[in-house]
Design an enzyme around this catalytic site. Structure first.
Site, short mmCIF file in Angstrom:
data_model
loop_
_atom_site.label_atom_id
_atom_site.label_comp_id
_atom_site.label_asym_id
_atom_site.label_seq_id
_atom_site.Cartn_x
_atom_site.Cartn_y
_atom_site.Cartn_z
N ASP A 67 32.33 43.23 39.64
CA ASP A 67 33.45 43.96 39.03
C ASP A 67 34.13 43.15 37.93
O ASP A 67 33.86 41.96 37.76
CB ASP A 67 34.47 44.36 40.12
CG ASP A 67 34.81 43.23 41.07
OD1 ASP A 67 34.49 42.06 40.77
OD2 ASP A 67 35.40 43.49 42.13
N ASN A 136 42.43 45.18 52.69
CA ASN A 136 42.38 46.61 53.03
C ASN A 136 40.95 47.09 53.22
O ASN A 136 40.69 48.29 53.28
CB ASN A 136 43.09 47.45 51.95
CG ASN A 136 42.45 47.29 50.58
OD1 ASN A 136 41.42 46.64 50.43
ND2 ASN A 136 43.06 47.89 49.57
N HIS A 138 38.44 46.58 51.06
CA HIS A 138 37.67 46.91 49.85
C HIS A 138 36.54 45.91 49.64
O HIS A 138 36.64 44.75 50.01
CB HIS A 138 38.57 47.05 48.61
CG HIS A 138 39.11 45.80 48.01
ND1 HIS A 138 40.43 45.64 47.66
CD2 HIS A 138 38.53 44.63 47.66
CE1 HIS A 138 40.62 44.45 47.12
NE2 HIS A 138 39.48 43.81 47.12
N GLU A 143 38.25 50.74 46.58
CA GLU A 143 39.44 50.81 47.41
C GLU A 143 39.30 51.91 48.46
O GLU A 143 38.48 52.82 48.30
CB GLU A 143 40.66 51.14 46.52
CG GLU A 143 40.93 50.10 45.43
CD GLU A 143 41.66 48.87 45.93
OE1 GLU A 143 41.48 48.49 47.10
OE2 GLU A 143 42.40 48.28 45.14
C1 GLP Z 1 39.20 40.87 44.71
C2 GLP Z 1 37.75 41.13 44.32
C3 GLP Z 1 36.89 41.31 45.54
C4 GLP Z 1 37.15 40.20 46.52
C5 GLP Z 1 38.58 40.28 47.01
C6 GLP Z 1 38.93 39.26 48.08
O1 GLP Z 1 39.94 42.03 44.83
N1 GLP Z 1 37.58 42.25 43.47
O2 GLP Z 1 35.52 41.33 45.14
O3 GLP Z 1 36.26 40.28 47.61
O4 GLP Z 1 39.41 40.09 45.88
O5 GLP Z 1 39.26 38.06 47.46
P1 GLP Z 1 39.56 36.71 48.21
O6 GLP Z 1 38.22 36.11 48.50
O7 GLP Z 1 40.34 35.91 47.21
O8 GLP Z 1 40.35 37.03 49.43
#
Ligand code: GLP
Length: 235
Positions: A67, A136, A138, A143
């Protein structure tokens, strides 16, 4: 599905890098699906070290990221392109043209989504997809919502995601409200999936891996994939 619990973030990172490194050794021109966030930073550190020591060769590896934020160009320090360059791509011997992310500043985001989905297919699909998970549930930026999106698509980020990701921005108002993400269908097309998560994700992962398969918990769809490894730090 294999679920591995580790005693620390370092151990999770070591195991994840071992799985990704194994994929590169097995197929030097493999396509890696990559992720951003705090979870994979330690994994990327390990891969950088294994490349520096001569164990891994990235010269034929291709990558596609999950993304990108809309509105942030490659030179913006909070863009995912910048994250990937600074944590991995600029530190291993991968040709930059082999690394792909959605273009966050594309004039026509819908066209950009179609281009990115076609690009992934044209590379022959993803051999190993690395995933983190949001609080959440995702994955990528899919989402919680009414359905499982099939293809790369633009999304409006939820307030909770904007708030969670604001830790990396000066002000919450600076966090983009839109992004381009691989769809759930895009993610499920990967041959293998590797999900890594810190202890703070334990509850949502429990819901995702053992609960009902529902778009309200996007990661729950992973129950349907034939080859998923989850590495979770013990609480
Ligand atoms: C972002 C990314 C996700 C990622 C998530 C969790 O929203 N788009 O791909 O998995 O954060 O991030 P973290 O590893 O910092 O908790």
């Amino acid at each position: 599905m294999r679920i591995i619990e580790t005693a620390s973030y370092e151990e999770m990172s070591r195991l994840a890098a071992g799985i990704i490194g194994g994929q590169i050794l097995l197929k030097p021109d493999c396509v890696l699906g990559l992720a951003t966030g705090s979870s994979p930073i330690g994994t990327y550190e390990r891969l950088v070290a294994d490349c520096a020591s001569g164990l891994l060769d990235f010269s034929r590896v291709r990558t596609v990221n999950l993304d990108e934020y809309c509105g942030l160009g490659a030179e913006h320090p909070q863009s995912y392109r910048y994250f990937m360059d600074s944590h991995l791509f600029d530190r291993v011997n991968i040709p930059k043209e082999n690394t792909h992310l959605p273009d966050g500043i594309a004039e026509d985001p819908e066209a950009e989504c179609r281009r990115y989905e076609a690009l992934i297919d044209s590379l022959g699909g993803v051999d190993l997809q690395l995933l983190g998970v949001g609080h959440n549930g995702h994955i990528g930026f899919n989402e919680p919502q009414g359905d499982f999106p099939r293809y790369v698509h633009p999304v409006n980020l939820t307030e909770s995601t904007i708030k969670a990701n604001s830790r990396l921005f000066d002000r919450v108002e600076d966090v983009p409200t839109r992004a381009i993400t691989m769809g759930i269908g895009t993610i499920l097309k990967a041959e293998r999936i590797l999900l890594i998560a810190g202890a703070d994700k334990r509850d949502i992962l429990h819901r995702a891996l053992y609960g009902e398969i529902t778009p309200e918990v996007p990661a729950s769809v992973l129950q349907l994939h034939r080859d998923v490894t989850v590495i979770l730090v013990k609480g």
